[in-house]
Design an enzyme around this catalytic site. Structure first.
Site, short mmCIF file in Angstrom:
data_model
loop_
_atom_site.label_atom_id
_atom_site.label_comp_id
_atom_site.label_asym_id
_atom_site.label_seq_id
_atom_site.Cartn_x
_atom_site.Cartn_y
_atom_site.Cartn_z
N GLU A 162 0.58 -1.23 -0.09
CA GLU A 162 0.00 0.07 0.12
C GLU A 162 0.87 1.21 -0.11
O GLU A 162 1.20 1.78 0.90
CB GLU A 162 -1.04 -0.17 1.05
N LYS A 220 -2.76 -1.98 -2.91
CA LYS A 220 -3.78 -1.01 -2.22
C LYS A 220 -3.28 0.17 -2.70
O LYS A 220 -2.33 0.68 -2.15
CB LYS A 220 -4.09 -1.27 -1.00
#
Length: 297
Positions: free
Chosen positions: A177, A214
């Site tokens: 992420e 993400k």
């Protein structure tokens, strides 16, 4: 090795990943939005009891199930506790059909070169071993990009993939992420640099290796489509990043193949004061709206 049924659900399921992983730093804000002021608890132990009660209430809501919720990202303390009389990860998968993930990062370093790298994780191997034993499928770790700095973004992605390989060695699937801050003036330029860095590092993974990504919802629809289609990417999920649920859903629906992994946007409109019927109706409507945006693309 990752659970094959869980891997197939994440890879091909129609739904989204719920982020229930507020850490110590973000918990007071999450509780305040839920209608629990800081005056309602004293000390960290009581605070975590209250956030666990909120997460348990969400996880046990009738609509929080594998039909629309593919996975849920847990905070370490949530993994170590029970929901519905079972260890949290077991409850999610066995009772709800929801794949459990674990947040593993220890927060962010101070900003440097336009980015915030992750703090060291000296206990990561031990945590991954404990997570695998508890039935966790994958992990999540977050860095932040605050400017279109080529060297900074490369440092973020390199760190994410280096630690990702460590996580993979435990048979867990890492969610990588690198969050781009939604309010920066050069967000589109940062996203262009991030796409190139991610493609380089994905290409360097051993054949047959899979990770998840993400990402912040981009300025240009389908900017990350090449990553969605990449053989080394099990799934691309999107964070809400401070957008309202309505705006996050609108942007999400424009990005083919990307599904939601919302935190604040998931709990928007929930309150500790609601009756169970009111709470379940509110979370049900939220799940429906996020699911619809996730599958619209």
């Amino acid at each position: 090795m990752p659970n094959a049924a869980q891997a197939e659900k994440i890879r091909a399921g129609n739904g989204f990943v719920a982020a229930l992983d507020q850490s110590g730093g973000s918990t007071p804000k999450a509780l305040a939005l839920y209608g629990v002021p800081e005056s309602a608890y004293s000390g960290e132990a009581e605070m975590f009891d209250m956030i666990h009660a909120m997460r348990s209430r969400i996880a046990q809501a009738p609509d929080f199930n594998g039909d629309k919720v593919l996975g849920a990202i847990l905070f370490e303390m949530t993994m170590d506790r029970d929901i519905g009389g079972k260890p949290s990860a077991s409850y999610l998968w066995e009772e709800r059909g929801v794949v459990p993930f674990l947040k593993v990062d220890k927060g962010l370093k101070d900003e440097a070169d336009g980015v915030r790298l992750m703090k060291p994780m000296p206990d990561l191997d031990a945590l991954c071993a404990r997570a695998a034993k508890a039935g966790i499928f994958g992990t999540k770790m977050r860095s932040v990009i605050d400017a279109a700095s080529a060297s900074g973004i490369e440092a973020v992605v390199a760190q994410q993939f280096e630690i990702g390989k460590q996580i993979l060695s435990h048979g867990l699937i890492p969610i990588i992420e690198p969050e781009v801050t939604i309010s920066i003036d050069d967000k589109a330029e940062a996203e262009a640099l991030l796409l190139e860095a991610l493609r380089r590092h994905l290409a360097a993974l051993p054949e047959g290796t899979e990770v998840m990504l993400k990402l912040t919802l981009p300025e240009t629809a389908n900017h990350y489509k090449a990553l969605v289609d990449h053989p080394a990417v099990m799934r691309v999920v999107a964070l809400s990043g401070g957008y309202s649920r309505e705006e996050a859903n609108r942007r999400l629906a424009q990005n083919t193949g990307i599904v939601a992994s919302f935190s604040r946007a998931l709990t928007e409109g929930l309150s500790a004061d609601q009756t169970d019927a009111e709470f379940n109706a509110a979370i049900g409507a939220t799940i429906d709206s996020i699911h619809a945006a996730s599958v619209a693309g």
